[in-house]
Design a protein around this motif. Structure first.
Motif, PDB file in Angstrom:
ATOM      1  N   ALA A 194       0.827  -1.204   0.000  1.00 38.08           N
ATOM      2  CA  ALA A 194       0.000   0.000   0.000  1.00 38.08           C
ATOM      3  C   ALA A 194       0.864   1.259   0.000  1.00 38.08           C
ATOM      4  O   ALA A 194       0.615   2.207  -0.761  1.00 38.08           O
ATOM      5  N   VAL A 195       1.902   1.261   0.844  1.00 37.22           N
ATOM      6  CA  VAL A 195       2.804   2.419   0.891  1.00 37.22           C
ATOM      7  C   VAL A 195       3.607   2.514  -0.403  1.00 37.22           C
ATOM      8  O   VAL A 195       3.832   3.603  -0.943  1.00 37.22           O
ATOM      9  N   TRP A 196       4.057   1.366  -0.919  1.00 42.37           N
ATOM     10  CA  TRP A 196       4.828   1.335  -2.166  1.00 42.37           C
ATOM     11  C   TRP A 196       4.012   1.879  -3.325  1.00 42.37           C
ATOM     12  O   TRP A 196       4.493   2.697  -4.118  1.00 42.37           O
ATOM     13  N   LEU A 200       4.850   5.181  -5.553  1.00 42.54           N
ATOM     14  CA  LEU A 200       5.028   5.201  -7.005  1.00 42.54           C
ATOM     15  C   LEU A 200       4.213   6.319  -7.647  1.00 42.54           C
ATOM     16  O   LEU A 200       4.680   6.993  -8.579  1.00 42.54           O
ATOM     17  N   TRP A 201       2.993   6.547  -7.157  1.00 41.27           N
ATOM     18  CA  TRP A 201       2.185   7.644  -7.697  1.00 41.27           C
ATOM     19  C   TRP A 201       2.838   9.002  -7.412  1.00 41.27           C
ATOM     20  O   TRP A 201       2.835   9.900  -8.264  1.00 41.27           O
ATOM     21  N   CYS A 208       7.490  14.503  -5.646  1.00 42.86           N
ATOM     22  CA  CYS A 208       8.797  14.475  -5.009  1.00 42.86           C
ATOM     23  C   CYS A 208       9.665  13.462  -5.732  1.00 42.86           C
ATOM     24  O   CYS A 208       9.191  12.736  -6.613  1.00 42.86           O
ATOM     25  N   ASP A 209      10.949  13.388  -5.365  1.00 42.18           N
ATOM     26  CA  ASP A 209      11.817  12.348  -5.912  1.00 42.18           C
ATOM     27  C   ASP A 209      12.004  11.255  -4.862  1.00 42.18           C
ATOM     28  O   ASP A 209      11.489  11.332  -3.747  1.00 42.18           O
ATOM     29  N   THR A 210      12.761  10.206  -5.228  1.00 41.80           N
ATOM     30  CA  THR A 210      12.891   9.053  -4.323  1.00 41.80           C
ATOM     31  C   THR A 210      13.575   9.429  -3.019  1.00 41.80           C
ATOM     32  O   THR A 210      13.215   8.912  -1.950  1.00 41.80           O
ATOM     33  N   GLU A 211      14.546  10.324  -3.061  1.00 41.54           N
ATOM     34  CA  GLU A 211      15.255  10.695  -1.844  1.00 41.54           C
ATOM     35  C   GLU A 211      14.338  11.454  -0.883  1.00 41.54           C
ATOM     36  O   GLU A 211      14.337  11.206   0.334  1.00 41.54           O
ATOM     37  N   THR A 212      13.539  12.371  -1.423  1.00 41.38           N
ATOM     38  CA  THR A 212      12.606  13.116  -0.576  1.00 41.38           C
ATOM     39  C   THR A 212      11.583  12.179   0.059  1.00 41.38           C
ATOM     40  O   THR A 212      11.275  12.293   1.259  1.00 41.38           O
ATOM     41  N   LEU A 213      11.065  11.241  -0.734  1.00 40.70           N
ATOM     42  CA  LEU A 213      10.088  10.301  -0.207  1.00 40.70           C
ATOM     43  C   LEU A 213      10.701   9.480   0.933  1.00 40.70           C
ATOM     44  O   LEU A 213      10.081   9.296   1.994  1.00 40.70           O
TER      45      LEU A 213
END
Length: 496
Positions: A194-196, A200-201, A208-213
């Motif tokens: 669910a979080v993943w 992805l959305w 945001c980007d992956t680092e911010t997330l």
């Protein structure tokens, strides 16, 4: 508590290799079957990281490491094993075929666990002759550190099998949680998915980007989840009125269009490339094994902190670690030979790990105190002041310490610590400990310390019981004949 006597691991990838490491470091022999041409290298690297992590995790005496044997067939692997862990790739047909082969060759009483992340056990046990002993034992990576295993039975799994599996995992420091019903992806992966999906959305929509997330997770609710999970965290958020107030206050927002959990992200080539490139920018400076080691050090630190919480009783994964260490001390202590009283007691052997050094590459100051403290604890166990004694309400507290730093301990150095009793009475133990380099025998540091016996519930010093003093006396009498160590009675700043 009955433990695992011999284990078989079928599949030696990230999960299978880590299962093997957990078994081996628990003193269990492991037969490994994996047809991959580099299986021995891969499992060897996982085991090396696991041994490094355990060196940081605990000073409790681990049992002699189990023997790892690579074999050519499933039949060879399962011979004589009472726990068989299947960790082959996540395909129903492949897993079912492997489990059916295991079932045909294994002892009918052996437990068969599958590391599947989401396949229901009923599907996997379909063709088995003894399906009652097959279940899902879904761990979390790294298996050798994270203690949880979701235990999920299929339609033909006996309840006794799940209880026995839970019991057998405890001596190797794992907590088995039994799910009431089987469901695809079980509990943990359903939450993660669910979080993943929402993550992805957020990347897809350029929020945001992956680092911010990842920063949002690790600097906020991730820290809360690590020690209290979700519902206990929200109970606190409800204030004095608790969970009912929290649900009444925040329940309505569940109907708001905040998430896209019911919509599936289209993993186009463009989105995959976006995620991969952002991930490279975030973590690409580190190699795969280096990231694993950093992850392990962080997990060890969290678990050690949680072990010390709740008045020293432990909390969350720290409670599991504390219970595991009690088991290790009880197991290791029972095998120790009588100490040599003709010289200072050699009580601790350790190694300076990466988590112990400062920016100079030297062992940092508080780690010296840790080694001296571990040495004191070893003496107390020797005279019967163990976990049970402390839980009953009495202990020795350190009331004075004088440390001298005489040498340097660097990354990788092997150390040992000795202890000489200087004087005792019915309440006090005065002693002198020395840390030495195990390779050169040079003195690295010394500590003169004084412990006071206390009634911890009453909060005052009291005389130790006769049985403790009886174990202490022969050590004190023997050490009274030894030369007084250099440095006893020195004051801070005293000239040589």
């Amino acid at each position: 508590m009955s433990g695992i006597q011999k284990a078989a691991c079928i599949g030696g990838g990230v999960i299978g290799g880590a299962w093997a490491a957990r078994f081996l470091l628990g003193g269990i022999d492991v037969a490994m079957y994996d047809p991959h041409p580099e299986a021995e290298r891969i499992v060897g690297e996982v085991l090396a990281n696991a041994e490094r992590a355990y060196g940081l995790l605990t000073m409790a005496p681990l049992p002699p490491k189990g023997k790892l044997t690579f074999v050519k067939t499933i039949e060879e692997a399962v011979a004589g094993a009472d726990w068989i862990q299947e960790s082959v790739p996540e395909r129903v047909d492949l897993k079912r075929n492997v489990i059916t082969q295991i079932d045909a060759a294994a002892d009918p009483k052996a437990l068969i666990g599958s590391s599947t992340s989401g396949i229901m056990p009923t599907e996997l046990q379909r063709d088995m002759k003894h399906p009652e002993r097959m279940f899902v034992a879904h761990p979390y990576n790294p298996v050798y550190l994270l203690p949880l295993a979701e235990l999920v039975g299929g339609q033909k799994t006996s309840p006794e099998t799940l209880e026995l599996a839970k019991e057998r995992l405890a001596p190797i420091g794992m907590k088995g949680v039994i799910l009431k019903k089987e469901i695809e992806a079980f509990v943990g992966d359903r939450l993660l998915e669910a979080v993943w999906r929402e993550g992805l959305w957020l990347i897809q929509d350029d929020i945001c980007d992956t680092e911010t997330l990842d920063d949002v997770i690790r600097y906020s609710f991730g820290m809360r989840w690590a020690q209290m999970g979700m519902f206990e965290t929200y109970r606190i958020a409800g204030g004095e009125a608790g969970m009912r107030h929290f649900i009444a206050q925040f329940g309505p927002c569940l109907s708001w269009p905040w998430t896209k959990l019911t919509d599936v992200v289209d993993l186009t080539d463009e989105l995959v490339e976006k995620i991969a490139s952002q991930s490279d920018a975030q973590s690409g400076a580190y190699g795969f094994r280096e990231l694993e080691r950093i992850r392990d050090e962080n997990l060890v630190g969290i678990m050690q902190t949680l072990k010390a919480s709740n008045g020293g009783k432990g909390w969350g994964s720290g409670k599991i670690l504390a219970d595991f260490e009690k088991h290790l001390w009880a197991q290791g202590g029972a095998k120790k030979e009588a100490p040599d009283l003709s010289q200072p007691l050699r009580l601790i052997d350790t190694k300076v790990s990466a988590a112990w050094v400062d920016y100079n590459g030297h062992m940092t100051e508080h780690r010296y105190l840790q080694v001296f403290g571990d040495t004191s604890d070893a003496l107390l166990r020797l005279i019967g002041v163990d976990f049970a004694y402390v839980e009953a309400g009495h202990s020795y507290y350190t009331v004075e310490t004088h440390i001298r730093h005489l040498g340097e301990a660097k990354l990788g150095n092997r150390l040992y610590a000795t202890l000489q009793i200087l004087s005792t009475d019915d309440k006090r133990i005065q002693y002198f400990s020395t840390i030495r380099n195990a390779e050169t025998d040079e003195i690295v540091a010394t500590a003169e310390q004084l412990m006071l016996h206390v009634d911890s519930k009453a909060g005052k010093s009291v005389a130790a019981p006769a049985e403790v003093l009886a174990k202490l006396k022969p050590i004190a009498d023997a050490h009274a004949t030894l030369p007084v160590p250099d440095g006893v009675g020195r004051s801070v700043g005293q000239k040589k």
